[in-house]
Design an enzyme around this catalytic site. Structure first.
Site, PDB file in Angstrom:
ATOM      1  N   SER A 238     -17.150  -0.759  -7.308  1.00  0.00           N
ATOM      2  CA  SER A 238     -17.471  -1.289  -5.977  1.00  0.00           C
ATOM      3  C   SER A 238     -18.987  -1.308  -5.831  1.00  0.00           C
ATOM      4  O   SER A 238     -19.688  -0.550  -6.522  1.00  0.00           O
ATOM      5  CB  SER A 238     -16.874  -0.360  -4.903  1.00  0.00           C
TER       6      SER A 238
ATOM      7  N   TYR B  58     -14.530   7.778  -1.596  1.00  0.00           N
ATOM      8  CA  TYR B  58     -14.555   6.463  -2.248  1.00  0.00           C
ATOM      9  C   TYR B  58     -15.915   6.218  -2.917  1.00  0.00           C
ATOM     10  O   TYR B  58     -15.991   5.848  -4.087  1.00  0.00           O
ATOM     11  CB  TYR B  58     -14.283   5.399  -1.185  1.00  0.00           C
TER      12      TYR B  58
HETATM   13  P1  NDP Z   1      -5.103  -3.314  -2.146  1.00  0.00           P
HETATM   14  O1  NDP Z   1      -4.892  -2.255  -1.125  1.00  0.00           O
HETATM   15  O2  NDP Z   1      -4.593  -4.674  -1.910  1.00  0.00           O
HETATM   16  O3  NDP Z   1      -4.565  -2.821  -3.564  1.00  0.00           O
HETATM   17  C1  NDP Z   1      -4.624  -1.502  -3.981  1.00  0.00           C
HETATM   18  C2  NDP Z   1      -3.634  -1.333  -5.099  1.00  0.00           C
HETATM   19  O4  NDP Z   1      -3.701   0.020  -5.583  1.00  0.00           O
HETATM   20  C3  NDP Z   1      -2.202  -1.573  -4.652  1.00  0.00           C
HETATM   21  O5  NDP Z   1      -1.571  -2.417  -5.586  1.00  0.00           O
HETATM   22  C4  NDP Z   1      -1.576  -0.185  -4.673  1.00  0.00           C
HETATM   23  O6  NDP Z   1      -0.220  -0.293  -5.079  1.00  0.00           O
HETATM   24  C5  NDP Z   1      -2.398   0.487  -5.754  1.00  0.00           C
HETATM   25  N1  NDP Z   1      -2.352   1.948  -5.632  1.00  0.00           N
HETATM   26  C6  NDP Z   1      -2.823   2.724  -4.637  1.00  0.00           C
HETATM   27  N2  NDP Z   1      -2.513   4.014  -4.861  1.00  0.00           N
HETATM   28  C7  NDP Z   1      -1.849   4.040  -6.044  1.00  0.00           C
HETATM   29  C8  NDP Z   1      -1.259   5.076  -6.808  1.00  0.00           C
HETATM   30  N3  NDP Z   1      -1.291   6.354  -6.411  1.00  0.00           N
HETATM   31  N4  NDP Z   1      -0.651   4.753  -7.968  1.00  0.00           N
HETATM   32  C9  NDP Z   1      -0.600   3.470  -8.379  1.00  0.00           C
HETATM   33  N5  NDP Z   1      -1.131   2.452  -7.697  1.00  0.00           N
HETATM   34  C10 NDP Z   1      -1.739   2.737  -6.536  1.00  0.00           C
HETATM   35  O7  NDP Z   1      -6.678  -3.328  -2.340  1.00  0.00           O
HETATM   36  P2  NDP Z   1      -7.651  -4.149  -3.325  1.00  0.00           P
HETATM   37  O8  NDP Z   1      -6.929  -5.157  -4.099  1.00  0.00           O
HETATM   38  O9  NDP Z   1      -8.779  -4.551  -2.510  1.00  0.00           O
HETATM   39  O10 NDP Z   1      -8.140  -2.958  -4.256  1.00  0.00           O
HETATM   40  C11 NDP Z   1      -8.100  -3.008  -5.658  1.00  0.00           C
HETATM   41  C12 NDP Z   1      -9.339  -2.304  -6.205  1.00  0.00           C
HETATM   42  O11 NDP Z   1     -10.493  -3.025  -5.818  1.00  0.00           O
HETATM   43  C13 NDP Z   1      -9.516  -0.878  -5.682  1.00  0.00           C
HETATM   44  O12 NDP Z   1      -9.925  -0.037  -6.719  1.00  0.00           O
HETATM   45  C14 NDP Z   1     -10.641  -1.042  -4.673  1.00  0.00           C
HETATM   46  O13 NDP Z   1     -11.390   0.123  -4.503  1.00  0.00           O
HETATM   47  C15 NDP Z   1     -11.459  -2.139  -5.337  1.00  0.00           C
HETATM   48  N6  NDP Z   1     -12.371  -2.811  -4.445  1.00  0.00           N
HETATM   49  C16 NDP Z   1     -11.902  -3.543  -3.393  1.00  0.00           C
HETATM   50  C17 NDP Z   1     -12.801  -4.134  -2.527  1.00  0.00           C
HETATM   51  C18 NDP Z   1     -12.362  -4.945  -1.368  1.00  0.00           C
HETATM   52  O14 NDP Z   1     -13.200  -5.273  -0.527  1.00  0.00           O
HETATM   53  N7  NDP Z   1     -11.092  -5.300  -1.236  1.00  0.00           N
HETATM   54  C19 NDP Z   1     -14.250  -3.998  -2.714  1.00  0.00           C
HETATM   55  C20 NDP Z   1     -14.615  -3.216  -3.851  1.00  0.00           C
HETATM   56  C21 NDP Z   1     -13.712  -2.653  -4.679  1.00  0.00           C
HETATM   57  P3  NDP Z   1       1.005   0.588  -4.515  1.00  0.00           P
HETATM   58  O15 NDP Z   1       0.699   0.923  -3.090  1.00  0.00           O
HETATM   59  O16 NDP Z   1       2.194  -0.298  -4.688  1.00  0.00           O
HETATM   60  O17 NDP Z   1       1.047   1.778  -5.413  1.00  0.00           O
END
Ligand code: NDP
Length: 255
Positions: free
Chosen positions: A145, A160
């Site tokens: 990020s 985070y």
């Molecule tokens: P979402 O919330 O859409 O996706 C997050 C994903 O992480 C989900 O598929 C969720 O799946 C999974 N997840 C969370 N906890 C667990 C767990 N314990 N085990 C397995 N899977 C898990 O957010 P984003 O797509 O935005 O996030 C994806 C990545 O991008 C993250 O690392 C985030 O920090 C990073 N990011 C996002 C930004 C943004 O602005 N959106 C900016 C910078 C970085 P499920 O709940 O089904 O397990």
């Protein structure tokens, strides 16, 4: 000259993507499938993964909670059992802790570090062992990020920011250790991108305006805008890139 786009293809490659049930992970699964990869889509919400697999070819859903070491081990084992190999790992699963540092429970801070940093290390280690044994190299991409480089307050998220900062330097460390095996380790550092993670912030007027004010391009990104960096780092097009973090942030870090 041979087709320069050829090196972006992922034909015959096997890619594990964590957090593939929504947002950036689901988008990356679609992207990789479209360029020929077999995608192991991992997350806790199996129903979402199964729906993705119905809609997108060559997607294999595997339920995995990355906080469970056993689940991580099973994820890699069953990838090898079903596909005989693993070529690409996208450490994308992540959560945020939107709370001020003075008010945060230690258990919550630990949980974020576990999901956003420790699980990335463990899955990288498990996959790199297989990649080394295969003797074909591999590519690992960590989804970090902009807050791996700069703090996040007043959009408070202490765990985070700590985890993402750790992930950026873990990327460099693993790249150095594994370069000799042709295992490349890189990261992307997105700015604010519209997903379930940022839904509340972007839906609310003050959050959206804060993003617009602080992003030089004056808007949040969308998940498709990460495709280019993700594919470059995952494919042979990036065959001499390792230890790098590419910001895809509308200029956030250029300020
Ligand atoms: P979402 O919330 O859409 O996706 C997050 C994903 O992480 C989900 O598929 C969720 O799946 C999974 N997840 C969370 N906890 C667990 C767990 N314990 N085990 C397995 N899977 C898990 O957010 P984003 O797509 O935005 O996030 C994806 C990545 O991008 C993250 O690392 C985030 O920090 C990073 N990011 C996002 C930004 C943004 O602005 N959106 C900016 C910078 C970085 P499920 O709940 O089904 O397990």
């Amino acid at each position: 000259m041979s087709d320069p786009f050829h090196s972006f293809h992922l034909d015959n490659k096997v890619a594990i993507i964590t957090g593939a049930s929504s947002g950036i992970g689901a988008q990356t699964a679609k992207l990789f499938s479209s360029v020929g990869a077999t995608v192991i889509a991992a997350a806790r919400r199996l129903d979402r993964l199964e729906k993705l697999a119905e809609e997108v070819p060559n997607v294999i859903p595997i339920q995995c909670d990355v906080t469970s070491d056993e689940d991580c081990e099973k994820l890699v084992q069953s990838t090898i059992e079903q596909c005989n190999r693993v070529d690409i790992l996208i450490n994308n699963a992540g959560i945020s802790d939107p709370i001020a540092a003075l008010d945060e429970e230690l258990s919550e801070f630990r949980r974020v570090i576990q999901i956003d940093l420790i699980s990335c290390f463990y899955l990288s280690q498990l996959c790199a062992r297989s990649m080394k044994e295969q003797q074909t190299g591999g590519a690992i991409v960590n989804v970090a990020s902009v807050h791996g480089f700069v703090g996040s307050a007043p959009n408070n998220q202490p765990g985070y920011s700590a985890a993402k900062g750790g992930l950026v330097n873990l990327t460099r460390e693993l790249a150095l250790e594994w370069a000799r095996y042709n295992i490349r380790v890189n990261a992307i550092a997105p700015g604010y991108v519209a997903t379930e993670l940022t839904d509340d912030m972007i839906a609310g007027e003050s959050g959206r305006k804060w993003i617009e004010r602080n992003t030089p391009m004056r808007r949040p990104g969308n998940v498709e805008e990460l495709n280019g960096a993700m594919l470059l780092l995952s494919s042979d097009a990036g065959s001499y890139i390792t230890g790098e973090t590419i910001a895809v942030d509308g200029g956030w870090l250029a300020r």
